[in-house]
Design a protein around this motif. Sequence first.
Motif, mmCIF file in Angstrom:
data_model
loop_
_atom_site.group_PDB
_atom_site.id
_atom_site.type_symbol
_atom_site.label_atom_id
_atom_site.label_comp_id
_atom_site.label_asym_id
_atom_site.label_seq_id
_atom_site.Cartn_x
_atom_site.Cartn_y
_atom_site.Cartn_z
ATOM 1 N N ASP A 87 27.908 -13.959 31.836
ATOM 2 C CA ASP A 87 28.551 -12.863 32.570
ATOM 3 C C ASP A 87 29.035 -11.759 31.643
ATOM 4 O O ASP A 87 29.036 -10.580 32.012
ATOM 5 N N VAL A 88 29.478 -12.150 30.447
ATOM 6 C CA VAL A 88 30.098 -11.215 29.501
ATOM 7 C C VAL A 88 29.610 -11.549 28.096
ATOM 8 O O VAL A 88 29.356 -12.722 27.773
ATOM 9 N N LEU A 89 29.487 -10.528 27.257
ATOM 10 C CA LEU A 89 29.203 -10.729 25.836
ATOM 11 C C LEU A 89 30.430 -10.329 25.028
ATOM 12 O O LEU A 89 30.965 -9.226 25.202
ATOM 13 N N LEU A 90 30.861 -11.224 24.162
ATOM 14 C CA LEU A 90 31.990 -10.972 23.273
ATOM 15 C C LEU A 90 31.440 -10.714 21.877
ATOM 16 O O LEU A 90 30.791 -11.576 21.282
ATOM 17 N N LEU A 91 31.700 -9.517 21.341
ATOM 18 C CA LEU A 91 31.111 -9.091 20.080
ATOM 19 C C LEU A 91 32.157 -9.030 18.974
ATOM 20 O O LEU A 91 33.153 -8.299 19.085
ATOM 21 N N ALA A 92 31.935 -9.807 17.916
ATOM 22 C CA ALA A 92 32.824 -9.729 16.759
ATOM 23 C C ALA A 92 32.564 -8.424 16.012
ATOM 24 O O ALA A 92 31.418 -8.059 15.761
ATOM 25 N N ASP A 93 33.624 -7.717 15.672
ATOM 26 C CA ASP A 93 33.509 -6.469 14.916
ATOM 27 C C ASP A 93 33.917 -6.753 13.473
ATOM 28 O O ASP A 93 35.102 -6.903 13.164
ATOM 29 N N ALA A 94 32.927 -6.871 12.591
ATOM 30 C CA ALA A 94 33.169 -7.233 11.198
ATOM 31 C C ALA A 94 32.504 -6.228 10.266
ATOM 32 O O ALA A 94 31.565 -5.540 10.657
ATOM 33 N N LEU A 95 32.984 -6.167 9.035
ATOM 34 C CA LEU A 95 32.407 -5.238 8.073
ATOM 35 C C LEU A 95 30.938 -5.552 7.827
ATOM 36 O O LEU A 95 30.134 -4.639 7.643
ATOM 37 N N TRP A 96 30.579 -6.832 7.809
ATOM 38 C CA TRP A 96 29.194 -7.227 7.537
ATOM 39 C C TRP A 96 28.322 -7.219 8.791
ATOM 40 O O TRP A 96 27.108 -7.306 8.701
ATOM 41 N N SER A 97 28.950 -7.101 9.948
ATOM 42 C CA SER A 97 28.208 -7.081 11.209
ATOM 43 C C SER A 97 29.023 -6.323 12.253
ATOM 44 O O SER A 97 29.658 -6.922 13.116
ATOM 45 N N PRO A 98 29.017 -4.997 12.190
ATOM 46 C CA PRO A 98 29.841 -4.195 13.101
ATOM 47 C C PRO A 98 29.418 -4.361 14.561
ATOM 48 O O PRO A 98 28.226 -4.559 14.869
ATOM 49 N N ALA A 99 30.380 -4.276 15.451
ATOM 50 C CA ALA A 99 30.080 -4.369 16.879
ATOM 51 C C ALA A 99 29.139 -3.247 17.308
ATOM 52 O O ALA A 99 28.301 -3.440 18.197
ATOM 53 N N SER A 100 29.250 -2.087 16.684
ATOM 54 C CA SER A 100 28.377 -0.965 17.040
ATOM 55 C C SER A 100 26.916 -1.307 16.770
ATOM 56 O O SER A 100 26.022 -0.933 17.541
ATOM 57 N N ARG A 101 26.659 -2.036 15.686
ATOM 58 C CA ARG A 101 25.295 -2.432 15.371
ATOM 59 C C ARG A 101 24.787 -3.491 16.361
ATOM 60 O O ARG A 101 23.624 -3.496 16.733
ATOM 61 N N LYS A 102 25.667 -4.360 16.764
ATOM 62 C CA LYS A 102 25.304 -5.354 17.770
ATOM 63 C C LYS A 102 24.947 -4.668 19.090
ATOM 64 O O LYS A 102 23.967 -5.025 19.758
ATOM 65 N N ARG A 103 25.754 -3.697 19.478
ATOM 66 C CA ARG A 103 25.484 -2.968 20.721
ATOM 67 C C ARG A 103 24.120 -2.258 20.661
ATOM 68 O O ARG A 103 23.372 -2.247 21.641
ATOM 69 N N GLN A 104 23.826 -1.680 19.518
ATOM 70 C CA GLN A 104 22.541 -0.994 19.366
ATOM 71 C C GLN A 104 21.384 -1.978 19.564
ATOM 72 O O GLN A 104 20.394 -1.673 20.243
ATOM 73 N N LEU A 105 21.508 -3.169 18.979
ATOM 74 C CA LEU A 105 20.481 -4.191 19.138
ATOM 75 C C LEU A 105 20.349 -4.612 20.596
ATOM 76 O O LEU A 105 19.237 -4.711 21.132
ATOM 77 N N LEU A 106 21.476 -4.850 21.242
ATOM 78 C CA LEU A 106 21.449 -5.325 22.625
ATOM 79 C C LEU A 106 20.785 -4.321 23.559
ATOM 80 O O LEU A 106 20.088 -4.704 24.509
ATOM 81 N N HIS A 107 21.001 -3.053 23.313
ATOM 82 C CA HIS A 107 20.440 -2.025 24.190
ATOM 83 C C HIS A 107 18.994 -1.674 23.850
ATOM 84 O O HIS A 107 18.252 -1.181 24.708
ATOM 85 N N SER A 108 18.576 -1.936 22.594
ATOM 86 C CA SER A 108 17.226 -1.532 22.199
ATOM 87 C C SER A 108 16.214 -2.680 22.258
ATOM 88 O O SER A 108 15.011 -2.442 22.417
ATOM 89 N N ASP A 109 16.696 -3.913 22.147
ATOM 90 C CA ASP A 109 15.777 -5.051 22.167
ATOM 91 C C ASP A 109 15.197 -5.226 23.571
ATOM 92 O O ASP A 109 15.935 -5.241 24.562
ATOM 93 N N PRO A 110 13.869 -5.379 23.689
ATOM 94 C CA PRO A 110 13.242 -5.474 25.007
ATOM 95 C C PRO A 110 13.679 -6.694 25.817
ATOM 96 O O PRO A 110 13.635 -6.660 27.055
#
Length: 305
Positions: A239-262
């Motif tokens: 139902d929900v995705l919880l994204l850790a926001d870390a220096l080595w893996s920013p939440a913004s980068r995770k969001r980009q992957l989630l929206h761009s991955d087919p």
Amino acid sequence: MLRLILGALLWLAALPTLADSYENCGKTWRLEHPAQRIVALNQHSADLLLALGAGPSMIGVAYLDDDGLAQAQGHYHGVPVISRQYPSAEVLYSLKPDLVVGGFASAFPDNFSSRERLGAIGIGSYLLESACAGHDEDYFGQIRRDLLTLGRLLHKEQQARQLIAGMDADLDAAAALYRGRETPAVFYLDSEVNGLASQGQRGFVGVLLHAAGARNSFAAIDRPRLVVDSETLLVNDPDVLLLADALWSPASRKRQLLHSDPVLSRLRAVRQKRLIDIPFTQLVPGIASGRTALELARRLHPGAD
């Protein structure tokens, strides 16, 4: 003269009592004298010490997880940042600490920075209970023990009790928000660097989600850590995705992957924009855990206030 000699002998006999004995990770340790030069080897261990009012005695913090500004400026809440990751034994020794506090077991490797080696040269150490080998799943109980033990060692017992009361009040407030409401399934995305890293049944995030009135969507897997592929996550469809926001893996980068991955872009949580970013240090057991549970409860159960 005999009185002076007897007095001196009694004073010398009393010297060992100046050392503080304390239980940590199932063992008894000693702090030879009140800590005046404290080093924190992880950001969340520093946060706990700062909350106890130990700031004036802290001479260094290492391994910041999610505060890029402090990393760049070289100070974390006024405490010098001594290393981007863990400091070498040489750097640690050069600071002449009397107490070193770690948040993860990796803070004390089996070398010159091990707890036993530090203790042999008179440096006290403490590892947050949630990082001890063989710990149970009572993470909030471990936080309480950390606060009580460190509070006693730092002579901040009253502050420790107040912090525990605050955490318990936040947990009670979170429970009041979700009581009688549905329990959403949440997938925790720790990192996307080498696959979709998450936690299974035995990780802290599942306990945190439970405290917020939700459940880990992969709780059926009896492992603390796991990596899933995009197709498996799509079948799971939380139902929900919880994204850790870390220096080595920013939440913004995770969001980009989630929206761009087919594949990942087809997840309900992505399409419905049910993504929650939380700083990494708030997703490990520590001083912020009660507040994080309350924040999650508010965001997972909108309109419950």
